[in-house]
Design a protein around this motif. Structure first.
Motif, mmCIF file in Angstrom:
data_model
loop_
_atom_site.group_PDB
_atom_site.id
_atom_site.type_symbol
_atom_site.label_atom_id
_atom_site.label_comp_id
_atom_site.label_asym_id
_atom_site.label_seq_id
_atom_site.Cartn_x
_atom_site.Cartn_y
_atom_site.Cartn_z
ATOM 1 N N ALA A 34 0.599 -1.320 0.296
ATOM 2 C CA ALA A 34 0.237 0.193 -0.359
ATOM 3 C C ALA A 34 0.655 1.782 -0.211
ATOM 4 O O ALA A 34 0.136 2.270 -0.846
ATOM 5 C CB ALA A 34 -1.095 0.455 1.368
ATOM 6 N N VAL A 35 1.663 0.923 0.945
ATOM 7 C CA VAL A 35 2.587 2.446 1.073
ATOM 8 C C VAL A 35 3.155 2.664 -0.161
ATOM 9 O O VAL A 35 3.503 3.733 -0.330
ATOM 10 C CB VAL A 35 3.787 2.585 2.135
ATOM 11 N N GLU A 36 3.703 1.436 -1.120
ATOM 12 C CA GLU A 36 4.479 1.327 -2.596
ATOM 13 C C GLU A 36 3.526 2.357 -3.157
ATOM 14 O O GLU A 36 4.029 3.156 -4.311
ATOM 15 C CB GLU A 36 5.068 0.587 -3.039
ATOM 16 N N LYS A 37 2.805 1.731 -3.672
ATOM 17 C CA LYS A 37 1.277 2.490 -4.667
ATOM 18 C C LYS A 37 1.143 4.114 -4.209
ATOM 19 O O LYS A 37 0.809 4.619 -4.883
ATOM 20 C CB LYS A 37 0.523 1.238 -4.685
ATOM 21 N N ALA A 38 0.751 4.125 -2.999
ATOM 22 C CA ALA A 38 0.437 5.328 -2.496
ATOM 23 C C ALA A 38 1.940 6.291 -2.964
ATOM 24 O O ALA A 38 1.556 7.113 -2.892
ATOM 25 C CB ALA A 38 0.246 5.907 -1.144
ATOM 26 N N LYS A 39 3.215 5.946 -2.568
ATOM 27 C CA LYS A 39 4.165 6.772 -2.809
ATOM 28 C C LYS A 39 3.922 7.341 -4.422
ATOM 29 O O LYS A 39 4.223 8.636 -4.404
ATOM 30 C CB LYS A 39 5.564 6.274 -2.715
ATOM 31 N N GLU A 40 3.660 6.290 -4.903
ATOM 32 C CA GLU A 40 3.080 6.315 -6.307
ATOM 33 C C GLU A 40 2.483 7.320 -7.319
ATOM 34 O O GLU A 40 2.961 8.532 -7.837
ATOM 35 C CB GLU A 40 3.397 5.004 -6.872
ATOM 36 N N LEU A 41 1.105 7.446 -6.628
ATOM 37 C CA LEU A 41 0.146 8.189 -6.636
ATOM 38 C C LEU A 41 0.814 9.645 -6.007
ATOM 39 O O LEU A 41 0.241 10.644 -7.076
ATOM 40 C CB LEU A 41 -1.223 8.022 -5.658
ATOM 41 N N ALA A 42 1.308 9.471 -5.189
ATOM 42 C CA ALA A 42 1.235 10.789 -4.450
ATOM 43 C C ALA A 42 2.403 11.682 -5.228
ATOM 44 O O ALA A 42 2.413 12.528 -5.550
ATOM 45 C CB ALA A 42 2.291 10.544 -3.066
ATOM 46 N N SER A 43 3.719 10.741 -6.191
ATOM 47 C CA SER A 43 4.499 11.434 -7.145
ATOM 48 C C SER A 43 3.883 12.062 -8.011
ATOM 49 O O SER A 43 4.639 12.785 -8.962
ATOM 50 C CB SER A 43 5.953 11.105 -6.455
ATOM 51 N N GLU A 44 2.378 11.271 -8.358
ATOM 52 C CA GLU A 44 1.578 11.582 -9.785
ATOM 53 C C GLU A 44 1.268 12.993 -9.679
ATOM 54 O O GLU A 44 1.366 13.374 -10.777
ATOM 55 C CB GLU A 44 1.422 10.851 -10.383
ATOM 56 N N GLN A 45 1.127 13.309 -8.634
ATOM 57 C CA GLN A 45 0.068 14.550 -8.489
ATOM 58 C C GLN A 45 0.287 15.037 -7.643
ATOM 59 O O GLN A 45 -0.027 15.486 -6.007
ATOM 60 C CB GLN A 45 -1.492 14.074 -7.222
ATOM 61 N N LYS A 46 1.568 15.575 -7.223
ATOM 62 C CA LYS A 46 2.153 16.933 -6.769
ATOM 63 C C LYS A 46 1.627 17.875 -6.750
ATOM 64 O O LYS A 46 1.440 18.349 -7.978
ATOM 65 C CB LYS A 46 4.043 16.754 -7.506
ATOM 66 N N PRO A 47 1.729 19.027 -5.802
ATOM 67 C CA PRO A 47 2.296 18.830 -4.601
ATOM 68 C C PRO A 47 1.265 18.158 -3.901
ATOM 69 O O PRO A 47 0.203 18.124 -4.171
ATOM 70 C CB PRO A 47 2.118 20.275 -4.620
#
Length: 66
Positions: A34-47
């Protein structure tokens, strides 16, 4: 800033990714997945900001993506 969180479900048997603290967008058996996917989502939708909780709903980590 978009806010994401990784939280346990009610029984702490699965892990949920929530966006803007609304209905879960993804569900995983393992917190690491879950953390790995969440990091991916967060980095795609900066900030954005990602808050990771433990099985007791206590904050483990907060990460900001600019």
């Amino acid at each position: 800033m978009k806010e994401f969180s990784v939280v346990p479900n009610k029984d702490a048997t699965t892990w949920l990714i929530k966006a803007e603290d609304v209905a879960p967008v993804h569900e995983f058996d393992k917190r690491d997945d879950a953390v790995e996917k969440a990091k991916e989502l967060a980095s795609e939708q900066k900030p954005s900001e990602l808050t990771i909780f433990d099985s007791n709903n206590e904050v483990l980590d907060t990460q900001v993506f600019n």
